[in-house]
Design an enzyme around this catalytic site. Structure first.
Site, mmCIF file in Angstrom:
data_model
loop_
_atom_site.group_PDB
_atom_site.id
_atom_site.type_symbol
_atom_site.label_atom_id
_atom_site.label_comp_id
_atom_site.label_asym_id
_atom_site.label_seq_id
_atom_site.Cartn_x
_atom_site.Cartn_y
_atom_site.Cartn_z
ATOM 1 N N LYS A 1 50.084 41.045 32.000
ATOM 2 C CA LYS A 1 48.920 41.350 31.186
ATOM 3 C C LYS A 1 49.334 42.241 30.024
ATOM 4 O O LYS A 1 49.995 43.259 30.219
ATOM 5 C CB LYS A 1 47.851 42.040 32.038
ATOM 6 C CG LYS A 1 46.448 41.981 31.470
ATOM 7 C CD LYS A 1 45.418 42.430 32.480
ATOM 8 C CE LYS A 1 44.014 42.270 31.932
ATOM 9 N NZ LYS A 1 42.983 42.694 32.902
ATOM 10 N N GLU B 1 30.907 41.708 44.837
ATOM 11 C CA GLU B 1 29.683 42.498 44.829
ATOM 12 C C GLU B 1 28.844 42.301 46.092
ATOM 13 O O GLU B 1 28.247 43.252 46.609
ATOM 14 C CB GLU B 1 28.855 42.164 43.592
ATOM 15 C CG GLU B 1 29.477 42.602 42.276
ATOM 16 C CD GLU B 1 30.490 41.624 41.710
ATOM 17 O OE1 GLU B 1 31.058 41.906 40.648
ATOM 18 O OE2 GLU B 1 30.707 40.560 42.349
ATOM 19 N N ARG C 1 24.727 39.119 41.575
ATOM 20 C CA ARG C 1 25.484 38.278 42.493
ATOM 21 C C ARG C 1 25.251 38.665 43.953
ATOM 22 O O ARG C 1 25.650 37.940 44.860
ATOM 23 C CB ARG C 1 26.978 38.384 42.151
ATOM 24 C CG ARG C 1 27.313 37.893 40.753
ATOM 25 C CD ARG C 1 28.634 38.438 40.238
ATOM 26 N NE ARG C 1 29.778 37.942 40.954
ATOM 27 C CZ ARG C 1 30.486 36.862 40.610
ATOM 28 N NH1 ARG C 1 30.126 36.161 39.551
ATOM 29 N NH2 ARG C 1 31.519 36.487 41.301
#
Length: 625
Positions: free
Chosen positions: A281, A365, A393
Site C-alpha cells: 500500500k 460491523e 450493515r
C-alpha cells in the site's frame, strides 16, 4: 508522462508494446500523486494496485469481461485506464468524478461499491447470470485482505465455490485495510505469505518416493491418495480449496510480467479461482509507504514534503476519543469497540492507554454489535464507535441482540449527516430513521463539542442501549445556554416572543444536533424574534416541548441533517397525529427521499435548501404571506 498520454482506453493499453508497460506504471503513479495532492482522495490504496490494474486491463476485455472492485476506493487507476483521466481535476467534487465505481460514469464500472466485502457476492451473481444466458465472458472480483474480515465474503465464497464455470477472485493482500488488519483471517494470510508452495513440495515428495527401492511406487501412490491430508496440514491455502476454489499464489503484485503471465493462464478457466496477490500500500511514494493509514484518505498535500495543506482543527471524533478515555479512567467497566476504524473514530489514544479494553474486530460491523451485546450481558459497558453509514450493515443485530435484550450498549455514531466527498455510500442521512423506530433505544444528538462530552457521559450512566450521533468535521463551540442534558428533554435556547403580547407572528425553530448553529444564525436574521429549541433527544421525544410549541407558535420549523422519512420531524408529526395535538403551520427542513451525491457540506446544504439563507428566506416568506 508521455506513455500515459497514449492510453485512453483498455484498447489503447492492449496495443501498447509490452516493453512500455513498466514506464506506463511509473507515469500512472506520478499522475496519481500529483492529482490527489491537488484534490485530496484515496492515495495509498491506488498506488498499491497500479501493476495489478494494468495487468487486468491488458489481459481481460473490459467492459465485456466483468471486473467488480471491492470497496472501490482503489479504482483510480481503473478510471485512468478507462478514459477518465481528464476528469481527475474534479475528483470527489460536486458533479465531478466519483472516488468509487459508478455505473453512471462508465460501462467499465459494472457494480457501484463504497462499503466493504460485497465484491464476491456480486461477482457470483454476474457469473450465474452469464451461465443462464450461455455466455462466455470472464467475471473477476478484486478484494483486499482487509475486506476478508467481513462475513459476507465467506457467504459469497461458499456459494461461488459450487460453480462449474469461470469465476476469478483476486485477493489483493497488502496487510492493510484503512488501519492495520487484525484477527484470524489476517494471521492465516500471513502464513500463506510465508509458507513454501505446496505444489513444489508435493512434486519433490513424489519424486523421492518413486525412486525408493521396492516400496517406492506403492508409497508414491499412497501419498497421492492422501494428498488432501498433506495439503491441509502444510498449506493454509487449502481453506480456499475446501470452499471450491483453486488457490494460486502468493504472487508478487508489483511484478508486472508475472501478473500478466498468471492472469493469462487463469483467464477462461472453467472453475472458480482464487489468485492471491501481494502488494504494498502506497507503493512508489515514500511518504505513503511509510504511513499508509494517513495516506489512505488524505486532504490536499505537498508532494515534496508529504505534509497536509489543510488546517487541522479538533474534530468531533477527537472530542469523542478524549471524552471516552477520561470516562474509562473513572469506570473500569467501560470498553471500546471499533470495526477497523480505530484512528478514524478517535480511539487511538484510548487504545494506547487501555489496550486490553479496546477491541478492533476488523471490517465486521454486525459482529461488533453482537460482541458488544455479549460484553454488556457480562457486565461491561461497551461503546461501539462507528460511522453512521457503516452501522447500517448491523441493523438486525441492533434490534435482536441489543434492543430486545436491553443490553447496555452505547453506539457512538460518527459521520452522521452530510459527509461530503465520498458521496451516496457514505452520507450519514439515515441513522435517525433506522434507529428511532427501535423500541428501548435512546437516541441523542449533541449540538456542539460540550454536549457531545455530556451526552457520552449520560449514555454510559443510564441503563439500556443509547445512541449518540454526531457529524464529521471541526468540533463547534457552544451555541446555547448549556442546561443539563437529560434523555427525553429538549432545551429552550431562547423563547423569542412566544410569551409576549407581540403582534408579530410567533415562530418556533426546533433544531436537531449541530443544525442548532444554523437555527441560531437564522433567528438573528428573520426579524420576527423566533424561539429556538435544541431538540437534543431524538428518542424519546420531549412531548411537553412539542405541545407547548404547538400551542404558542403560529409557525413551527424543524431542521435536521437526516432524510425526512422516519426522521425527527416525521416523529413529531406522528406524535401530533396520534395524540390530537394541533400543529400550527409546520415545515420540515430535511433531506428528500433520494441519495445525496458527493460535494462539500456547504454545497449540499445549499443545494437542498438547508443552509441559513434558504431557511431564513422560507420563514420570512411564510410570515409575510
Amino acid at each position: 508522462m508521455k506513455i500515459l498520454q497514449r492510453v485512453n482506453s483498455p484498447q489503447d493499453l492492449k496495443k501498447l508494446p509490452r516493453k512500455y508497460l513498466t514506464r506506463l506504471c511509473a507515469d500512472i503513479r506520478t499522475f496519481l500523486i500529483e492529482s490527489v495532492a491537488r484534490t485530496g482522495g484515496h492515495l495509498a490504496s491506488n498506488l498499491g494496485v497500479v501493476e495489478l490494474t494494468v495487468a487486468l486491463h491488458r489481459v481481460f476485455d473490459s467492459p465485456r469481461d466483468v471486473i467488480v472492485w471491492d470497496v472501490g476506493h482503489q479504482t483510480y487507476v481503473h478510471k485512468i485506464l478507462t478514459g477518465r483521466k481528464g476528469l481527475f481535476d474534479r475528483l470527489r467534487r460536486l458533479g465531478g468524478l466519483s472516488g468509487f465505481p459508478k455505473a453512471r460514469e462508465s460501462a467499465h464500472d459494472h457494480f457501484d461499491t463504497g462499503h466493504s466485502s460485497t465484491s464476491v457476492s456480486a461477482a457470483v451473481g454476474y457469473a450465474k447470470a452469464r451461465d443462464i444466458d450461455g455466455g462466455s465472458r470472464n467475471v473477476v472480483a478484486v478484494i483486499g485482505d482487509g475486506s476478508m474480515t467481513g462475513g459476507l465474503v465467506f457467504e459469497g465464497l461458499n456459494d461461488g465455490g459450487r460453480l462449474n464455470s469461470n469465476l476469478i477472485v483476486i485477493l489483493n493482500d497488502n496487510q492493510m485495510s484503512i488501519a492495520e488488519n487484525v484477527g484470524a483471517v489476517s494471521k492465516t494470510l500471513s502464513r500463506l505469505r510465508l509458507h513454501p508452495r505446496y505444489h513444489g513440495l508435493k512434486a519433490d515428495v513424489k519424486d523421492i518416493l518413486a525412486r525408493t527401492p521396492l516400496l517406492g511406487e506403492t508409497l508414491a501412490k499412497a501419498a497421492e491418495k492422501t494428498k488432501d491430508t498433506i495439503r491441509g496440514a502444510l498449506v493454509p491455502g487449502q481453506f480456499f480449496e475446501e470452499m471450491g476454489f483453486k488457490y494460486i499464489g502468493p504472487v508478487d503484485g508489483h511484478d508486472l510480467d508475472g501478473l500478466l503471465d498468471v492472469l493469462g493462464k487463469v483467464k477462461d478457466t472453467p472453475c472458480p479461482i482464487l489468485l492471491h496477490v501481494q502488494t504494498v500500500k502506497g507503493k512508489g511514494y515514500g511518504f505513503a509507504e511509510a504511513d499508509p493509514c494517513r495516506f489512505h484518505g488524505i486532504d490536499k498535500f505537498d508532494v515534496e514534503s508529504g505534509k497536509s495543506l489543510s488546517a487541522k482543527a479538533e474534530s468531533y471524533s477527537d472530542v469523542f476519543g478524549a471524552s471516552l478515555t477520561q470516562l474509562a479512567r473513572e469506570n473500569p467497566d467501560i470498553v471500546a469497540v471499533t470495526a477497523a476504524m480505530e484512528g478514524g473514530t478517535g480511539l487511538a489514544e484510548f487504545a494506547r492507554q487501555f489496550p486490553r479494553r479496546c477491541f478492533d474486530v476488523g471490517i465486521a460491523e454486525a459482529h461488533a454489535v453482537t460482541l458488544c451485546a455479549g460484553l454488556a450481558k457480562a457486565g461491561k459497558r461497551p461503546v461501539f464507535a462507528v460511522y453512521s453509514s457503516f452501522l447500517q450493515r448491523a441493523y438486525d443485530m441492533i434490534i435482536h441482540d441489543v434492543c430486545i435484550q436491553r443490553a447496555n450498549v452505547v453506539f457512538a455514531i460518527d459521520r452522521a449527516g452530510i459527509v461530503g466527498a465520498d458521496g451516496e455510500t457514505h452520507q450519514g442521512l439515515f441513522d435517525l430513521s433506522y434507529l428511532s423506530h427501535m423500541p428501548r433505544l435512546t437516541v441523542l444528538a449533541p449540538a456542539d463539542r460540550v454536549e457531545l462530552d455530556n451526552m457520552l457521559r449520560l449514555a454510559v450512566e443510564i441503563g439500556g442501549p443509547v445512541a449518540v450521533r454526531y457529524p464529521r468535521g471541526d468540533a463547534l463551540a457552544s451555541a446555547h445556554i448549556g442546561t443539563p442534558v437529560e434523555a427525553g428533554k429538549a432545551e429552550w435556547v431562547t423563547r423569542g416572543n412566544l410569551d409576549e403580547e407581540d403582534t408579530r407572528p410567533k415562530v418556533a425553530i426546533i433544531a436537531v444536533g449541530t443544525m442548532l448553529h444554523t437555527a441560531v444564525e437564522v433567528a438573528g436574521r428573520t426579524g420576527v424574534s423566533p424561539a429556538v429549541i435544541n431538540a437534543r433527544s431524538v428518542k424519546p421525544l420531549d412531548t411537553a416541548m412539542i405541545r407547548e410549541a404547538a400551542r404558542l407558535a403560529d409557525f413551527v420549523y424543524i431542521l435536521e441533517d437526516n432524510v425526512f422519512a422516519g426522521g425527527y420531524a416525521a416523529g413529531v408529526a406522528a406524535f401530533a397525529a396520534q395524540n390530537c395535538v394541533a400543529l400550527p403551520k409546520f415545515h420540515s427542513f430535511a433531506f428528500p427521499d433520494e441519495f445525496v451525491e458527493q460535494g462539500s457540506p456547504d454545497e449540499l446544504y445549499r443545494m437542498y435548501g438547508l443552509d441559513a439563507e434558504a431557511v431564513c428566506a422560507k420563514i420570512v416568506s411564510d410570515v409575510q404571506a
